[in-house]
Design an enzyme around this catalytic site. Sequence first.
Site, PDB file in Angstrom:
ATOM      1  N   HIS A  59      56.573  41.003  28.447  1.00 28.01           N
ATOM      2  CA  HIS A  59      55.692  41.830  28.836  1.00 28.01           C
ATOM      3  C   HIS A  59      56.202  42.977  29.741  1.00 28.01           C
ATOM      4  O   HIS A  59      56.034  44.309  29.353  1.00 28.01           O
ATOM      5  CB  HIS A  59      54.310  41.046  29.388  1.00 28.01           C
ATOM      6  CG  HIS A  59      53.256  42.215  30.012  1.00 28.01           C
ATOM      7  ND1 HIS A  59      52.596  43.266  29.117  1.00 28.01           N
ATOM      8  CD2 HIS A  59      52.996  42.171  31.012  1.00 28.01           C
ATOM      9  CE1 HIS A  59      51.868  43.713  30.092  1.00 28.01           C
ATOM     10  NE2 HIS A  59      51.908  43.223  31.124  1.00 28.01           N
ATOM     11  N   HIS A  84      55.774  44.806  38.050  1.00 29.11           N
ATOM     12  CA  HIS A  84      54.328  45.246  38.256  1.00 29.11           C
ATOM     13  C   HIS A  84      53.371  43.776  38.304  1.00 29.11           C
ATOM     14  O   HIS A  84      52.463  44.219  38.980  1.00 29.11           O
ATOM     15  CB  HIS A  84      53.775  46.047  37.177  1.00 29.11           C
ATOM     16  CG  HIS A  84      53.415  45.509  35.748  1.00 29.11           C
ATOM     17  ND1 HIS A  84      54.405  45.406  34.854  1.00 29.11           N
ATOM     18  CD2 HIS A  84      52.209  44.982  35.389  1.00 29.11           C
ATOM     19  CE1 HIS A  84      53.611  44.926  33.748  1.00 29.11           C
ATOM     20  NE2 HIS A  84      52.280  44.632  34.273  1.00 29.11           N
ATOM     21  N   ASP A  85      53.804  42.810  37.652  1.00 37.37           N
ATOM     22  CA  ASP A  85      52.965  41.720  37.883  1.00 37.37           C
ATOM     23  C   ASP A  85      53.522  40.451  38.707  1.00 37.37           C
ATOM     24  O   ASP A  85      52.947  39.574  38.962  1.00 37.37           O
ATOM     25  CB  ASP A  85      52.771  41.054  36.343  1.00 37.37           C
ATOM     26  CG  ASP A  85      51.436  41.645  35.462  1.00 37.37           C
ATOM     27  OD1 ASP A  85      50.945  42.471  36.070  1.00 37.37           O
ATOM     28  OD2 ASP A  85      52.011  41.878  34.289  1.00 37.37           O
ATOM     29  N   GLU A  88      50.976  39.789  41.862  1.00 29.94           N
ATOM     30  CA  GLU A  88      49.845  39.534  41.447  1.00 29.94           C
ATOM     31  C   GLU A  88      49.810  38.004  40.929  1.00 29.94           C
ATOM     32  O   GLU A  88      48.985  37.288  41.084  1.00 29.94           O
ATOM     33  CB  GLU A  88      49.202  40.411  40.165  1.00 29.94           C
ATOM     34  CG  GLU A  88      47.623  40.176  40.282  1.00 29.94           C
ATOM     35  CD  GLU A  88      46.908  40.911  39.045  1.00 29.94           C
ATOM     36  OE1 GLU A  88      47.740  42.177  38.592  1.00 29.94           O
ATOM     37  OE2 GLU A  88      45.962  40.802  38.602  1.00 29.94           O
ATOM     38  N   ASP A  89      50.964  37.811  40.182  1.00 32.43           N
ATOM     39  CA  ASP A  89      51.091  36.452  39.474  1.00 32.43           C
ATOM     40  C   ASP A  89      51.866  35.364  40.152  1.00 32.43           C
ATOM     41  O   ASP A  89      51.983  34.398  39.582  1.00 32.43           O
ATOM     42  CB  ASP A  89      51.364  36.646  37.882  1.00 32.43           C
ATOM     43  CG  ASP A  89      50.305  37.438  37.214  1.00 32.43           C
ATOM     44  OD1 ASP A  89      49.244  37.492  37.768  1.00 32.43           O
ATOM     45  OD2 ASP A  89      50.717  38.092  36.242  1.00 32.43           O
ATOM     46  N   ASP A 150      50.964  49.361  30.881  1.00 32.78           N
ATOM     47  CA  ASP A 150      50.806  48.028  30.987  1.00 32.78           C
ATOM     48  C   ASP A 150      49.422  47.909  29.867  1.00 32.78           C
ATOM     49  O   ASP A 150      49.566  46.707  29.188  1.00 32.78           O
ATOM     50  CB  ASP A 150      50.283  47.732  32.386  1.00 32.78           C
ATOM     51  CG  ASP A 150      49.772  46.367  32.647  1.00 32.78           C
ATOM     52  OD1 ASP A 150      50.254  45.508  31.956  1.00 32.78           O
ATOM     53  OD2 ASP A 150      49.034  45.911  33.413  1.00 32.78           O
TER      54      ASP A 150
HETATM   55 MN    MN Z   1      50.975  43.564  32.999  1.00 36.72          MN
END
Ligand code: MN
Length: 739
Positions: A59, A84-85, A88-89, A150
């Site tokens: 992704h 980018h993630d 967050e993840d 995204d």
């Molecule tokens: Mn994403």
Amino acid sequence: MALTAEEQTYIEQLYDDLIKSAKRLKTDEDIAFVRKAFELANEAHSKMRRKSGEPYIIHPIAVAKIVASEIGLGRKAIASALLHDVVEDTDYTVADIERMFGPKIASIVEGLTKISTILDQDASKQIENFRKMLMTMSEDIRVIMIKLADRLHNMRTLDSMPEYKQVKIASETSNVYAPLAERLGLYSIKTELEDLSLKFTNPIAYNEISKKINETQIDRDKYIDDFIAPLKKIMDDNDIKCTIKGRMKSVYSIWRKMQKQNIPFEDVYDLFAIRIIFDHPDDITDDKARETCYRIMSLITNVYEYHPDRIRDWVKKPKPNGYEALHVTVMGPQGRWVEIQIRSRKMDDIAEKGIASHWKYKTGEKGNNPGLNSLIENMKETLSNSESSFDFLDDFKLDIFTKEIHIFTPKGEIVDIPKGSTVIDFAYDIHTDVGNHAIAAKVNHKMAPLSQTLYSGDQVEILTSRKQTPKIEWLNFAMSARTKSLIKKALKADKSTDIDKGQRMFEKKQKELNLCLDSKDIRHLREKFDINSDDEFFYQLGSGQIKENDITEIMTMLDSQKNTKQDGFFTKFWKLGMGKSNTNTKDGKISHKDTFVINDAEKRFSLATCCNPIPGDEVVGYITPTNMVIVHKKDCPELKGLAATHGEKIVTIEWESYKGKSYEVQINIEGIDHLGLVYNITKLISQEANVNSNMLHFETKGEIFTGKINLFVQNKYNLDNLIRRMLEIEGVIKVTRCE
Ligand code: MN
């Protein structure tokens, strides 16, 4: 689950692919920087998988590729997209990113993390927070662009999501992300987002339109070829190197058009546009390129007639998002209007990828980039200007957020009215007078009641009648405060006129009968009608709900009670005799000089079958040679003939008795078929104590409903009352008494 060796190889392939597509990565340093970001992301996500089961890192790589090749951004954006993630993840923090990649990347990644949080909130807060966020963050517009990339990748892979999530994500996409992409001039992303969104929110429409696009392909290609041929020739003759191609409109924009204009696919005339993209040497100035646009346009108009109202000059005045082109609509073969978009190669590139693709990118510096700066300035200005905050919402076209809907007039003009508005709101929005006399509407060419809720894209025609007056029930379905206050105002005006009228009628009657009634008498009088205020009494009298004849007896009685308390009502009544002697009291011949009183004892009369009068109607009698009285309505044409030739046979009638006998009348009903309409009509009739029916006949053609009803009523008051209540039933437009 750890990655297999096969998956590792696949991931490396994807990464190589990304680097190849990233034209802006020029130096080894650039590539090393991006590689570092990739390695961190790959490691951080190594144990994660997407809903589809694929390794998660696929992704971020895909998002980075969109950022690099479809938006045309450089190494910072590509690195940020890869990361980018991560915050967050995974367990990495913004501080970690800053330590490894510097403050810029850290702030972009932080921004991306924030957007996700905002969009998880409920819809009402979303837009305001989104606006605030854009205000504070648009200095790095890359955040928004990466977010769009995204979202685009998520939409491309939405199939693997559960259905309820698909719909939520898809509608959010068309409501928030697609307009945002448009605002940033990212037209191809905007179009793809809209199409994908429609595919998931309305798969039936999407598939149907796609199928029809395919089915009509061959015919359309032929048309386009024929259309282009003479243009190609004239460009060649004038030494203009260009590409001319037909460009299909997106499924979504066709669907929108069908919705907005309420037309089938076959009626969408502009399914495609023609694009003329001319080449030019790299050193050509922008001004020179603009001149070429106008030159091409003048050449085109040598071949085809153009529509003077449909020239869009975004060359002289580019759109705020940087879009430049000259649009002209011409009349093509078979009488079809065709839009031609004229652009230079560079303009086309900007239109497709957005202005970002042409930034003169300088690492680490900000401020020497006119394109980027003006775009950011423009966005900030829009966002910060409180007056235009509405425009901002409007631009976002958010059905779930917006407070307005667009309604089309029969002529195709757009009127914006508040969301949730009904037909009556729209009627008052056009003009107070239209509202006051509205009886129904045609919504998308179909009859609709005043209470119908309107939706964006509806085409609405208000039907009016001069006889119509505002109804108190309208307040139940008028949505806007403005409409409600206009209805109330009209009702009040209506009422106070009627109160005045009632008062005057009352005073006139009093004079006529030579009575002297005080306020106490008036109270007694209105109490007979179960009315508890003088105004209401005069209103009902003035508006005809109480008939003058209804009060005459009681007025006289009240006066007589005052004068001669010992006398009963009837005694006094007869004594007064309305100033005339009464034929009923005498034997023998009926005289036209007397008043003929109809009561239970009187048998010497019949009701004319031509006009079927009932008690309460304005009537006169015709004295027959056999000493009978035939009662006609005053406006009966047959009577008028008799009166002209036999004036001496016409007698005044006093209808004393209203009780004990029912009279047959027939009424016609017209309206718009509405769920429960027949039920409501029959229910009303059965509820009215003084009314019976022996025949009901209803018929519906299309949306139009007609009914015939035979009624037995005691007097006109009962009938008028019934008709008035019938008109209050939703869907009923007209009730008439048959003659
Ligand atoms: Mn994403």
